[in-house]
Design a protein around this motif. Sequence first.
Motif, PDB file in Angstrom:
ATOM      1  N   SER A 168       0.827  -1.204   0.000  1.00  0.00           N
ATOM      2  CA  SER A 168       0.000   0.000   0.000  1.00  0.00           C
ATOM      3  C   SER A 168       0.857   1.248   0.000  1.00  0.00           C
ATOM      4  O   SER A 168       1.923   1.295   0.626  1.00  0.00           O
ATOM      5  N   ARG A 169       0.382   2.271  -0.683  1.00  0.00           N
ATOM      6  CA  ARG A 169       1.097   3.552  -0.690  1.00  0.00           C
ATOM      7  C   ARG A 169       1.132   4.183   0.696  1.00  0.00           C
ATOM      8  O   ARG A 169       1.983   5.035   0.966  1.00  0.00           O
ATOM      9  N   THR A 170       0.230   3.786   1.562  1.00  0.00           N
ATOM     10  CA  THR A 170       0.248   4.309   2.937  1.00  0.00           C
ATOM     11  C   THR A 170       1.449   3.784   3.717  1.00  0.00           C
ATOM     12  O   THR A 170       1.737   4.278   4.808  1.00  0.00           O
ATOM     13  N   GLN A 171       2.141   2.772   3.178  1.00  0.00           N
ATOM     14  CA  GLN A 171       3.227   2.130   3.919  1.00  0.00           C
ATOM     15  C   GLN A 171       4.587   2.275   3.246  1.00  0.00           C
ATOM     16  O   GLN A 171       5.550   1.617   3.640  1.00  0.00           O
ATOM     17  N   LEU A 172       4.700   3.140   2.264  1.00  0.00           N
ATOM     18  CA  LEU A 172       5.973   3.352   1.582  1.00  0.00           C
ATOM     19  C   LEU A 172       6.801   4.353   2.387  1.00  0.00           C
ATOM     20  O   LEU A 172       6.964   5.513   2.013  1.00  0.00           O
ATOM     21  N   VAL A 173       7.341   3.896   3.487  1.00  0.00           N
ATOM     22  CA  VAL A 173       7.966   4.781   4.451  1.00  0.00           C
ATOM     23  C   VAL A 173       9.448   4.967   4.155  1.00  0.00           C
ATOM     24  O   VAL A 173      10.092   4.150   3.496  1.00  0.00           O
ATOM     25  N   GLU A 174       9.983   6.066   4.675  1.00  0.00           N
ATOM     26  CA  GLU A 174      11.425   6.299   4.704  1.00  0.00           C
ATOM     27  C   GLU A 174      11.867   6.256   6.154  1.00  0.00           C
ATOM     28  O   GLU A 174      11.309   6.952   7.008  1.00  0.00           O
ATOM     29  N   ILE A 175      12.846   5.409   6.439  1.00  0.00           N
ATOM     30  CA  ILE A 175      13.334   5.273   7.806  1.00  0.00           C
ATOM     31  C   ILE A 175      14.588   6.110   7.976  1.00  0.00           C
ATOM     32  O   ILE A 175      15.014   6.809   7.062  1.00  0.00           O
ATOM     33  N   GLY A 176      15.195   6.058   9.160  1.00  0.00           N
ATOM     34  CA  GLY A 176      16.355   6.874   9.480  1.00  0.00           C
ATOM     35  C   GLY A 176      17.491   6.706   8.483  1.00  0.00           C
ATOM     36  O   GLY A 176      17.726   5.628   7.953  1.00  0.00           O
ATOM     37  N   GLY A 177      18.221   7.805   8.256  1.00  0.00           N
ATOM     38  CA  GLY A 177      19.355   7.772   7.340  1.00  0.00           C
ATOM     39  C   GLY A 177      18.962   7.870   5.880  1.00  0.00           C
ATOM     40  O   GLY A 177      19.807   7.700   4.995  1.00  0.00           O
ATOM     41  N   GLY A 178      17.678   8.102   5.598  1.00  0.00           N
ATOM     42  CA  GLY A 178      17.240   8.272   4.218  1.00  0.00           C
ATOM     43  C   GLY A 178      16.949   6.980   3.484  1.00  0.00           C
ATOM     44  O   GLY A 178      16.736   6.999   2.265  1.00  0.00           O
ATOM     45  N   PHE A 179      16.914   5.847   4.192  1.00  0.00           N
ATOM     46  CA  PHE A 179      16.620   4.573   3.533  1.00  0.00           C
ATOM     47  C   PHE A 179      15.110   4.427   3.368  1.00  0.00           C
ATOM     48  O   PHE A 179      14.345   4.633   4.307  1.00  0.00           O
ATOM     49  N   ARG A 180      14.712   4.040   2.162  1.00  0.00           N
ATOM     50  CA  ARG A 180      13.284   3.941   1.852  1.00  0.00           C
ATOM     51  C   ARG A 180      12.904   2.499   1.559  1.00  0.00           C
ATOM     52  O   ARG A 180      13.659   1.768   0.904  1.00  0.00           O
ATOM     53  N   ILE A 181      11.720   2.112   2.033  1.00  0.00           N
ATOM     54  CA  ILE A 181      11.231   0.748   1.816  1.00  0.00           C
ATOM     55  C   ILE A 181      11.206   0.391   0.325  1.00  0.00           C
ATOM     56  O   ILE A 181      11.638  -0.701  -0.060  1.00  0.00           O
ATOM     57  N   PRO A 182      10.739   1.272  -0.566  1.00  0.00           N
ATOM     58  CA  PRO A 182      10.745   0.909  -1.992  1.00  0.00           C
ATOM     59  C   PRO A 182      12.142   0.605  -2.529  1.00  0.00           C
ATOM     60  O   PRO A 182      12.317  -0.293  -3.356  1.00  0.00           O
ATOM     61  N   ASP A 183      13.148   1.356  -2.044  1.00  0.00           N
ATOM     62  CA  ASP A 183      14.510   1.117  -2.510  1.00  0.00           C
ATOM     63  C   ASP A 183      15.036  -0.235  -2.040  1.00  0.00           C
ATOM     64  O   ASP A 183      15.744  -0.936  -2.771  1.00  0.00           O
ATOM     65  N   VAL A 184      14.711  -0.593  -0.794  1.00  0.00           N
ATOM     66  CA  VAL A 184      15.106  -1.911  -0.278  1.00  0.00           C
ATOM     67  C   VAL A 184      14.453  -3.013  -1.097  1.00  0.00           C
ATOM     68  O   VAL A 184      15.083  -4.016  -1.449  1.00  0.00           O
ATOM     69  N   MET A 185      13.180  -2.803  -1.432  1.00  0.00           N
ATOM     70  CA  MET A 185      12.452  -3.799  -2.215  1.00  0.00           C
ATOM     71  C   MET A 185      13.067  -3.972  -3.603  1.00  0.00           C
ATOM     72  O   MET A 185      13.203  -5.091  -4.107  1.00  0.00           O
ATOM     73  N   LYS A 186      13.453  -2.861  -4.235  1.00  0.00           N
ATOM     74  CA  LYS A 186      14.031  -2.949  -5.572  1.00  0.00           C
ATOM     75  C   LYS A 186      15.348  -3.709  -5.567  1.00  0.00           C
ATOM     76  O   LYS A 186      15.668  -4.429  -6.513  1.00  0.00           O
ATOM     77  N   GLN A 187      16.126  -3.540  -4.499  1.00  0.00           N
ATOM     78  CA  GLN A 187      17.398  -4.252  -4.406  1.00  0.00           C
ATOM     79  C   GLN A 187      17.202  -5.766  -4.352  1.00  0.00           C
ATOM     80  O   GLN A 187      18.102  -6.531  -4.691  1.00  0.00           O
ATOM     81  N   SER A 188      16.034  -6.199  -3.903  1.00  0.00           N
ATOM     82  CA  SER A 188      15.760  -7.632  -3.808  1.00  0.00           C
ATOM     83  C   SER A 188      15.459  -8.255  -5.171  1.00  0.00           C
ATOM     84  O   SER A 188      15.415  -9.487  -5.290  1.00  0.00           O
ATOM     85  N   GLY A 189      15.208  -7.424  -6.177  1.00  0.00           N
ATOM     86  CA  GLY A 189      14.822  -7.948  -7.480  1.00  0.00           C
ATOM     87  C   GLY A 189      13.335  -8.142  -7.623  1.00  0.00           C
ATOM     88  O   GLY A 189      12.850  -8.630  -8.650  1.00  0.00           O
TER      89      GLY A 189
END
Length: 453
Positions: A168-189
Motif C-alpha cells: 500500500s502507498r500508505t506504507q511506503l515509508v522512509e526510515i532513518g538515514g534516508g533509507f526507503r522501503i521501496p529502494d530496499v524492495m528494488k534491491q531484492s529484485g
Amino acid sequence: MKNDLHQLPAVDLVLQHPRASHWITQWGRPLTLTAIRSTLDKIRAAADSQKNLPDFDSILTQIEECLTGWVQSTLRPVINATGVILHTNLGRAPLSPAALQAIQDCAQGYATLEFDLVSGKRGKRDSHAQALLTRLTGSEDALVVNNNAAAVLLALTALARRRAVIISRTQLVEIGGGFRIPDVMKQSGARLVEIGATNRVHLHDYEEALKDNPSALILHAHHSNFRISGFTSQPPLAQLVSLAHRYQSPVLDDQGSGALLDTAAYGLSHEPTVQESLAAGVDLVCFSGDKLLGGPQAGILTGRAGLLAKVKKHPLTRAVRADKLCLAALSATLLHYLTNQAETQLPVWRMIAAPPESLLQRAEHWKIRLGWGSVIPGFSTIGGGSLPEEMQPTYLLALSPPNPERFVSTLRRQSPAVIARIDDQRVLFDPRTVLSEQDELLIAILSALPAAG
C-alpha cells in the motif's frame, strides 16, 4: 615576512625529548613518528598565515594532541539524559546485565556457535535463538540476521525475486538515514506494485492487484516513525491475510518495533505485537532486536517453516547472518521474556514502566545534591521509530546556565559524555533514560562543572 621554517625542530630532535619516549612506550614508534611528521607538516603549511611559529613546547603539545586524537575511540559510552528511550543516535536499547554477561562469556574465548555438544559434530547457529523465539511467539520457525532491513531484504530476495510484491502507498515509508522501503524492495529484485492512495487503502485494492498478479507476495509494513490521521483507512491484518491466502499468496509483515509486551498496559497506545501478527495468520514477520524487544541490533524473521527453509538456503543469508555476540545477547534477552522478567530486567521496559513519582524523587535528589536548578514536569518519548508522537509524563531537572549551548557542549566533552537537551534556554535532564546506576556519576560530572557553564 615569512616565518623562518629552519627554526622548526628536526624529527630526530623531537624523538630525543622525554615526552617522545613516553609516546613511544604508550603508542609505539611508528605511530609516534607519523604524528611528529604530520604535525610538523601542518605547521609548515600554515606558516604563511601565522604571525609566529609555535615554540618547542607548543609543538610537543600539538604532537601529543594528534596522537591522543588518533587512538581515542570515537564509539564511546554516554549518559542519555534526553528522555528518548530508543535513541537511534545513541544506540537504541541498552542491554540487560544478563545480556552483557552473555556477550562477555562468549567474547573472551570460544563458544558453541556452530558446534553440537551432544553429537560432537557441526551444529547450526540458527538453533541458539530459534527455540526461544518459537516458544515466545508461537511461530513454526525463526531466523536471526544482523538487522531488520537485512531481514526484509533477505525475505524478499529469497521469496519474491522477479515476482510482484504488493504494498500500500500508505506504507511506503522512509526510515532513518534516508533509507526507503521501496529502494530496499528494488534491491531484492522484486517488482513493486503500489496500491491505494497515500491515506487510504481498501481490501478491494489488494484483491484487484492479486487478480492481476496471481503469484504476488503482499508486504505489510509498519509505519515506523510517523502516523496517518484524519481521513484514513486500511483493512485489518487478519482480513488481508485471509484474502491473500485465498489467492495462495504469502504475507510478509514488516512489524518493525519487535514488541512482545502490550504497550497499552503502560499508558501508551497499543503497538502491534509479533504474537498478534502471527495469530492473524501472517506467513512471515520481520522485526528489530534493538527496539521494543530491548536486545542487541538484529533482524528477526519468524513464521512458517516452509518459507523460512527457503530463506535459510539463500546465499544472501550468509552475508547478513548474526555473529556469536549478537546471538548470545539476544538469547539472554529472550530468556527475560520467557521467565516473565522483561519488565524488571530489560532497561527499555524498566524505563517505560517507571512511574512519574519515582522519576520525581530522582530529579529532586539530583537537585539537592547539586545545590542548584529546579524540577519541572515534562515528557519522555519512546523513539526508535516506535509509537510515534507518544509521550510519557516525567519530571526533569532544569538548569539555567548563562550559555546553555556552551554548557551542553562541555557536557559532551566529559567522560562519559552526558547528552541533554535545551528547551527555552534551560538544559533539561530526564531521569527516565538515565540508568539508575548512573545517578551518582551524573551528579559527580555536573558538580564538577561551574554553574556558569
